[in-house]
Enzyme design. Structure first.
Site, PDB file in Angstrom:
ATOM      1  N   PHE A 136       9.057  10.237  -8.437  1.00  0.00           N
ATOM      2  CA  PHE A 136       9.095   9.313  -9.927  1.00  0.00           C
ATOM      3  C   PHE A 136       9.745   9.056 -10.014  1.00  0.00           C
ATOM      4  CE2 PHE A 136       5.656  12.972  -8.197  1.00  0.00           C
ATOM      5  CZ  PHE A 136       4.486  11.755  -7.663  1.00  0.00           C
ATOM      6  N   THR A 168       5.586   8.348  -0.118  1.00  0.00           N
ATOM      7  CA  THR A 168       4.410   6.463  -0.329  1.00  0.00           C
ATOM      8  C   THR A 168       3.472   6.278   0.882  1.00  0.00           C
ATOM      9  OG1 THR A 168       6.191   5.583   0.388  1.00  0.00           O
ATOM     10  CG2 THR A 168       6.314   5.966  -1.710  1.00  0.00           C
ATOM     11  N   LYS A 176      -5.473   2.194   1.653  1.00  0.00           N
ATOM     12  CA  LYS A 176      -5.087   3.162   2.378  1.00  0.00           C
ATOM     13  C   LYS A 176      -4.229   4.329   1.130  1.00  0.00           C
ATOM     14  CE  LYS A 176      -7.298   6.279   5.575  1.00  0.00           C
ATOM     15  NZ  LYS A 176      -7.635   7.146   6.236  1.00  0.00           N
ATOM     16  N   THR A 177      -3.453   3.834   1.479  1.00  0.00           N
ATOM     17  CA  THR A 177      -1.900   4.198   0.724  1.00  0.00           C
ATOM     18  C   THR A 177      -2.090   3.860  -0.395  1.00  0.00           C
ATOM     19  OG1 THR A 177      -0.994   2.775   2.327  1.00  0.00           O
ATOM     20  CG2 THR A 177      -0.213   5.224   3.073  1.00  0.00           C
ATOM     21  N   LYS A 188       4.252  -7.424  -2.924  1.00  0.00           N
ATOM     22  CA  LYS A 188       4.614  -7.064  -4.298  1.00  0.00           C
ATOM     23  C   LYS A 188       5.815  -6.233  -4.682  1.00  0.00           C
ATOM     24  CE  LYS A 188       2.469 -10.209  -6.861  1.00  0.00           C
ATOM     25  NZ  LYS A 188       2.629 -11.195  -8.498  1.00  0.00           N
ATOM     26  N   GLU A 199       4.036   1.578  -9.537  1.00  0.00           N
ATOM     27  CA  GLU A 199       4.329   2.317 -10.712  1.00  0.00           C
ATOM     28  C   GLU A 199       3.006   1.151 -11.532  1.00  0.00           C
ATOM     29  OE1 GLU A 199       7.867   3.631 -11.551  1.00  0.00           O
ATOM     30  OE2 GLU A 199       8.264   1.867  -9.790  1.00  0.00           O
TER      31      GLU A 199
HETATM   32 MO1  MOS Z   1      11.066   4.446  -9.930  1.00  0.00          MO
HETATM   33  S1  MOS Z   1      10.855   5.502 -11.965  1.00  0.00           S
HETATM   34  O1  MOS Z   1      11.778   3.298 -10.620  1.00  0.00           O
HETATM   35  O2  MOS Z   1      11.335   5.344  -9.345  1.00  0.00           O
END
Ligand code: MOS
Length: 744
Positions: A244, A474, A639-640, A707, A711
């Site tokens: 993160f 991810t 799904k991911t 894209k 986040e």
């Molecule tokens: Mo993300 S907060 O740009 O690793």
């Protein structure tokens, strides 16, 4: 053959992760391993006057105690650049153990190395440190009057001040004006896996196993700090347990692990404790944002002013870019944005998921809700009147948009139509019910370096794709098998992705939601080059049924090369490779985003909706449901992607209602340093989360039009909740997080 891209393929790393066979960076067994423990400063500002290591050194099993008195000087401090650049990316331009100065509480002042982890931890408690303490500045209230407008923020990538049009004119044209100030608690990264590095030297060659978002950034940073040729540093990161943004930059511990290993002549493992995560890997800064919206009576924005005040470290000018998306999402002609920073006794703040976008859009979208109320207009209608198909900062059209469709589909799934706008208009027993919405946006970042991957087809009809990138949860390793499968006409089961090692083709750190786009671009380029090489060999081979065919008319399906639309023709890759004595065939792909966006602005868009219930007596807020609709270009794996977006939305809930750290002004230390007192959203907090994917075609951003989803799920989620809290209670709480005290 159904394309693999777009299918909800299960995670390729699911089994190793749940069975425990996946080895994380603190789980690498090496013969002769020693263990390092970090010691942090107890004061926030001042000097170390003495550091007595005698007792620690005499403790059982201790191999070395490194302090500023005996640690070799670093070779060079690389500049602070975002790790997406593909260069060295230290989290801050200060390296500890070089002198006696203490800049912030928790700053590493010693590394204790012993033959077991427990002995290292114990010996670390035996250091006797004396300080000459000086007054510290850590909070907004202490630093407010010390602030300056920086030339640039965010590693030099964003200006300290931005404007368009003529703010005065915009204010004069308006019928309504709204001024609002929002405050935000600092946030700390708390992925499941604390950062860890295992370091091992062989001759002059260093290998690091590191929990990171980018093995290349660890490699480049440690090489620079230690004065090693980059070619002598290999960084492996097969598994990273969440990040993160906390592992986006390369903090001190990888280099300290390498220094410790060199000192004791043994491999060294250095794992941060949960407590050390609060002072060793940056954080999202405490901040205050002031926003001014001016609009005509029919709801057209005429002026927007957005200022932010926040603390930075003594060595770097960093603020998360909170003004970015908020300045671009609506077509307001007159704008002024400004960052103000003051030097504080903290680490340099850093990327933390939706770094800036989440906090900036919290202010913007709460203010828009308030403006809608003043104008007597539906909040969604107010947004629709102001959205823009071009970037208002540059005038360039978005490479792809989809925002209107996100509003429409999100509103439909949520049941927004017919909402009674009056606050406190819905009640169920002692629960006051409210709904709110917000827009979401996240920039599409592009790496500065070429992104590379290798694709190797074996004569057994399987393909191996390689790229340096780690997968920090991810799903990138899964998704890349899908990308390779489609380019090569193979089922995903025959494709394998090997990653997380600087020995593999270079990929920049996956930050800023750029991973899926840039890595898929590299993999697609490599797999396509391999396909072209295969076809070229077939059409040139006198014994191939495709001999003499037009290469452009050959397609790859089910492991065969066939004439387009005629699956009965051609031959399998395996047949051709056996005949040509080829055990394998490989190609390198290099995607260079260099030329930029060709006059386009790059942004991902979305819309968020939330329903809350607020206990009328106790002020407890429960989020009942959330709906998010997002337009992230092409969705490689629903799904991911859904999982990422859902995680982002739930984090938005945590930001809105739970996550907070505060500096204790007198000591300059964080109040929270564990998951016991730093609250993150858990399953019991999480409502029904409905994620809608709106696919939009994008021919600009990268070959597959991806894209990113990392986040944007978080952007606007907190504002939708805050707006719902207002709708439920009639209270405007202009802070993050909103806590019970605010609603009593
Ligand atoms: Mo993300 S907060 O740009 O690793």
């Amino acid at each position: 053959m159904t394309p693999a891209v777009g299918q909800p393929v299960d995670r390729v790393d699911g089994r190793p992760k749940v069975t425990g066979s996946a080895r994380f960076s603190a789980e690498i067994p090496l013969p002769g391993m020693a263990y390092a423990a970090l010691v942090g400063a107890h004061i926030a500002a001042g000097r170390i006057t003495s550091i007595d290591t005698g007792e620690a050194e005499a403790a059982e099993g201790v191999l070395a105690v490194l302090t500023h008195e005996n640690t070799p000087p670093i070779a060079a401090q690389p500049p602070l650049l975002p790790s997406l650049a593909g260069t060295a990316a230290p989290g801050q331009t200060f390296f500890p153990l070089q002198d006696d100065v203490v800049h912030y509480a928790g700053q590493h002042i010693a590394v204790v190395v012993a033959d077991t982890h427990e002995r290292a931890q114990h010996a670390a408690s035996l250091l006797h440190v004396r300080y000459a303490e000086e007054p510290s500045v850590t909070t907004l209230d202490q630093g407010r009057d010390l602030a300056h407008v920086p030339e640039a923020i965010f590693g030099g990538f964003m200006p300290g001040r931005m404007s368009r049009g003529d703010l005065r004119k915009g204010i004069d044209e308006a019928d309504v004006r709204l001024d609002a100030t929002f405050t935000y608690a600092a946030n700390n990264h708390n992925p499941i896996e604390p950062p860890a590095t295992t370091a091992s030297w062989e001759g002059g060659e260093l290998t690091l196993w590191d929990a990171t978002q980018g093995v290349t950034s660890t490699q480049q940073t440690v090489a620079a700090l230690l004065g090693l040729p980059v070619s002598r540093v290999r960084v492996v990161g097969h598994y990273t347990g969440g990040s993160f943004g906390g592992k986006a930059m390369t903090w001190h511990h990888p280099a300290l692990a390498a220094i410790a290993a060199r000192t004791v002549g043994r491999p060294v493992k250095l794992a941060l404790t949960r407590e050390q995560m609060f002072t060793s890997m940056g954080h999202r800064e405490e901040q205050e944002q002031t926003i001014m919206l001016a609009a005509t009576g029919d709801g057209r924005l005429t002026a927007l002013r957005h200022h932010k005040l926040s603390p930075t470290s003594h060595f770097d000018e960093w603020a998360e870019p909170s003004l970015g998306v908020a300045s671009q999402i609506y077509g307001c002609p007159h704008y002024e944005g400004e960052y103000r920073l003051f030097r504080a006794n903290t680490m340099t703040p850093t990327f933390m998921r939706a770094p800036g976008e989440a906090s900036g859009m919290f202010a913007m979208e709460c203010a828009m809700d308030e403006l809608a109320e003043r104008l007597g207009m539906d909040p969604l209608e107010l947004r629709l009147r102001n959205i823009t198909a071009t970037d208002p900062m540059t005038g360039d059209p978005w490479s792809s948009w989809g925002l209107e469709e996100c509003y429409r589909r999100g509103a439909e799934r949520f049941g927004w139509a017919g909402r009674d706008p009056r606050p406190r208009s819905r009640r169920e027993g002692h629960w006051m019910i409210g709904t709110g919405m917000a827009s979401a946006g996240y920039p599409v970042a592009q790496p500065l370096t070429p992104q590379r991957a290798r694709a190797r087809l074996y004569a057994d009809g399987t393909v191996l794709v390689q790229a340096a990138t780690p997968d920090f949860g991810t799903g990138v390793a899964t998704v890349m098998t899908q990308v390779a499968a489609d380019a090569l006409g193979l089922p995903v089961e025959r494709c394998r992705f090997e990653n997380g090692d600087t020995a593999l083709p270079q990929i920049a750190a996956a930050v800023g939601s750029a991973g899926a786009g840039m890595i898929s671009a590299a993999v697609h380029t490599a797999a396509t080059a391999l396909r072209d090489a295969l076809v070229a060999r077939a059409v040139a081979d006198a014994e191939s049924p495709l001999h003499g065919a037009d290469a452009g008319a050959v397609e790859l399906r089910d492991g065969r090369m066939v004439l387009r639309g005629d699956p009965g023709t051609g031959e399998s890759y395996a047949e051709m490779m056996h005949r040509q004595f080829l055990p394998d065939l490989e190609a390198l792909g290099s995607w260079n985003p260099g030329s930029g966006a060709n006059g386009h602005a790059l942004m991902t868009f979305g819309a968020q909706f939330a329903e809350v219930a607020v206990d009328a007596d106790l002020g407890i807020v429960r989020v009942r449901r959330m709906v998010g609709a997002f337009a992230p270009g092409r969705v490689l794996n629903p799904k991911t992607a859904r999982s990422q977006l859902m995680g982002g939305m739930i984090w938005g809930l945590g930001q809105a209602l739970l996550e907070a750290n505060h500096m204790e002004a007198r000591t300059g230390r964080w109040a929270a340093s564990s998951l016991g007192d730093y609250l993150v959203a858990v399953n019991a907090d999480a409502p029904d989360v409905d994620v809608e994917l709106v696919e939009v075609e994008d021919t600009v951003v990268n070959p597959l039009g991806v894209k990113g989803v990392g986040e944007i799920g978080q952007v606007g989620a907190g504002a939708a909740i805050a707006n719902a809290v207002h709708h439920a209670t009639g209270r405007r709480v202009r802070k993050m997080p909103i806590t019970i005290e605010d609603l009593l």
